[in-house]
Design a protein around this motif. Sequence first.
Motif, PDB file in Angstrom:
ATOM      1  N   THR A  93       0.849  -1.190   0.000  1.00 27.45           N
ATOM      2  CA  THR A  93       0.000   0.000   0.000  1.00 27.45           C
ATOM      3  C   THR A  93       0.885   1.240   0.000  1.00 27.45           C
ATOM      4  O   THR A  93       2.039   1.202   0.460  1.00 27.45           O
ATOM      5  CB  THR A  93      -0.930   0.021   1.230  1.00 27.45           C
ATOM      6  N   TRP A  94       0.330   2.360  -0.507  1.00 23.41           N
ATOM      7  CA  TRP A  94       1.117   3.577  -0.680  1.00 23.41           C
ATOM      8  C   TRP A  94       0.371   4.781  -0.125  1.00 23.41           C
ATOM      9  O   TRP A  94      -0.856   4.863  -0.220  1.00 23.41           O
ATOM     10  CB  TRP A  94       1.416   3.814  -2.170  1.00 23.41           C
ATOM     11  N   THR A  95       1.145   5.715   0.449  1.00 24.75           N
ATOM     12  CA  THR A  95       0.623   6.983   0.943  1.00 24.75           C
ATOM     13  C   THR A  95       1.318   8.109   0.191  1.00 24.75           C
ATOM     14  O   THR A  95       2.556   8.099   0.040  1.00 24.75           O
ATOM     15  CB  THR A  95       0.893   7.144   2.447  1.00 24.75           C
ATOM     16  N   ARG A  96       0.530   9.052  -0.267  1.00 22.25           N
ATOM     17  CA  ARG A  96       1.102  10.150  -1.035  1.00 22.25           C
ATOM     18  C   ARG A  96       1.770  11.158  -0.103  1.00 22.25           C
ATOM     19  O   ARG A  96       1.188  11.571   0.910  1.00 22.25           O
ATOM     20  CB  ARG A  96       0.013  10.826  -1.866  1.00 22.25           C
ATOM     21  N   ALA A  97       2.986  11.561  -0.454  1.00 20.11           N
ATOM     22  CA  ALA A  97       3.733  12.555   0.311  1.00 20.11           C
ATOM     23  C   ALA A  97       3.504  13.942  -0.268  1.00 20.11           C
ATOM     24  O   ALA A  97       3.041  14.097  -1.401  1.00 20.11           O
ATOM     25  CB  ALA A  97       5.219  12.218   0.295  1.00 20.11           C
ATOM     26  N   GLU A  98       3.842  14.950   0.515  1.00 20.15           N
ATOM     27  CA  GLU A  98       3.801  16.325   0.028  1.00 20.15           C
ATOM     28  C   GLU A  98       5.103  16.617  -0.707  1.00 20.15           C
ATOM     29  O   GLU A  98       6.188  16.349  -0.188  1.00 20.15           O
ATOM     30  CB  GLU A  98       3.624  17.292   1.191  1.00 20.15           C
ATOM     31  N   VAL A  99       5.004  17.164  -1.916  1.00 18.46           N
ATOM     32  CA  VAL A  99       6.174  17.437  -2.749  1.00 18.46           C
ATOM     33  C   VAL A  99       6.283  18.943  -2.972  1.00 18.46           C
ATOM     34  O   VAL A  99       5.318  19.590  -3.389  1.00 18.46           O
ATOM     35  CB  VAL A  99       6.074  16.718  -4.114  1.00 18.46           C
ATOM     36  N   ALA A 100       7.461  19.483  -2.692  1.00 11.90           N
ATOM     37  CA  ALA A 100       7.683  20.904  -2.938  1.00 11.90           C
ATOM     38  C   ALA A 100       7.714  21.166  -4.434  1.00 11.90           C
ATOM     39  O   ALA A 100       8.247  20.358  -5.206  1.00 11.90           O
ATOM     40  CB  ALA A 100       8.998  21.352  -2.312  1.00 11.90           C
ATOM     41  N   PRO A 101       7.159  22.283  -4.893  1.00  7.36           N
ATOM     42  CA  PRO A 101       7.216  22.607  -6.325  1.00  7.36           C
ATOM     43  C   PRO A 101       8.652  22.858  -6.754  1.00  7.36           C
ATOM     44  O   PRO A 101       9.510  23.202  -5.928  1.00  7.36           O
ATOM     45  CB  PRO A 101       6.361  23.874  -6.434  1.00  7.36           C
ATOM     46  N   PRO A 102       8.958  22.696  -8.039  1.00  7.39           N
ATOM     47  CA  PRO A 102      10.345  22.862  -8.501  1.00  7.39           C
ATOM     48  C   PRO A 102      10.851  24.286  -8.367  1.00  7.39           C
ATOM     49  O   PRO A 102      12.063  24.502  -8.257  1.00  7.39           O
ATOM     50  CB  PRO A 102      10.290  22.412  -9.956  1.00  7.39           C
TER      51      PRO A 102
END
Length: 373
Positions: free
Chosen positions: A305-314
């Motif tokens: 199972t997977w949990t989505r992380a918060e990703v900083a914009p480029p």
Amino acid sequence: MDQPSVRDVSTPGRIASPGEGIGPEELALAARNHGLPLEALRYEVTPPGLHYVLVHYDIPAADPAGWSLTVGGRVRTPLALDLAALRAFPTVTHRVTMECAGNGRARLTPRPVSQPWLVEAVGTADWTGVPLRLVLAEAGVRPDAVEAVFTGADHGVERGVEQDYRRSLPVAAATGDDPEVLIAHTMNGLPLPPQHGCPLRLVVPGWYGMAHVKWLREITLVDAPFTGFQQAVAYRYRSAADDPDDPGEPVTRIAPRALMVPPGFPDFMSRTRVVRPGPVPLEGRAWSGHGAVDRVEVSADGGRTWTRAEVAPPGPHRWAWQAWSCVWAAAPGLHTLTVRATDAEGGTQPLEQPWNRGGFGNNLVQEVPVLCC
């Protein structure tokens, strides 16, 4: 009796035998070439001493005061530029993530025998220098030029071929501005360290490290594709283990990857991490040579199972890694943390890695064993 030759000491590439461990030659390579300690992923810009290093031959004894970069071949005006003349061109700084094409090679089965990287052959720096396109414009690229060949000062022998390290780029890539290739003389605000190409190196945003020629001393425009060793023999994706005539496909842009700062604290030998029960912050970096990273996912059960992380914009640094973070609710027991990235073009990291003979472009997901107690 035949005289000995370099071929007697420089053997062909090979695949490790079943059950064969890391040998003395690979251990010697691993001692010369170092990777990024994964806890240093916390730095947005990697300190030069922690940035990964791969040196094919020797670090040349370069004298910046006497250095000259020549530009010739299919150009209208050949150039010979010392460092002062090069610095007279407009200067720019780009933050670029650089990754070795062989990163992850030691995780393949069977293992290609070479520099035995796990996942640590990466780093991000602020590279300052002159856009290559401006230097080529000054020289005047002739219409029949198809590639620019870059020669470094490092000299050695590989698989029986004595050579200077040379790589090429298509003229369109060399003269383009997206991404903009640099002739870099500065790393993180200071002159290039010896191991990073002092006094000049190429920086090719989005491409694996083999394209970033160090100790750059010569640029030659040619009217036919370059067929030197590092271009036509090494750094090719070949799927067959026993077909020497397979030309393969060229290694170019970086495949998407995410790495995690290992949480908690480590066991010295196994590197298994130890954390306490409860909320555990997880963080790391993600990047791709095909554009921005769109999604990072974390699994605490080995990929079921997977949990989505918060990703900083480029942000303004299009060719640098992006930070990601999430929180894991750790429960007592043994766990395997896994992280994977997906870029804006839909490229994602595999859970099972396709094999290739050189061990290139291996972006298999990272797995971090953790004991919660």
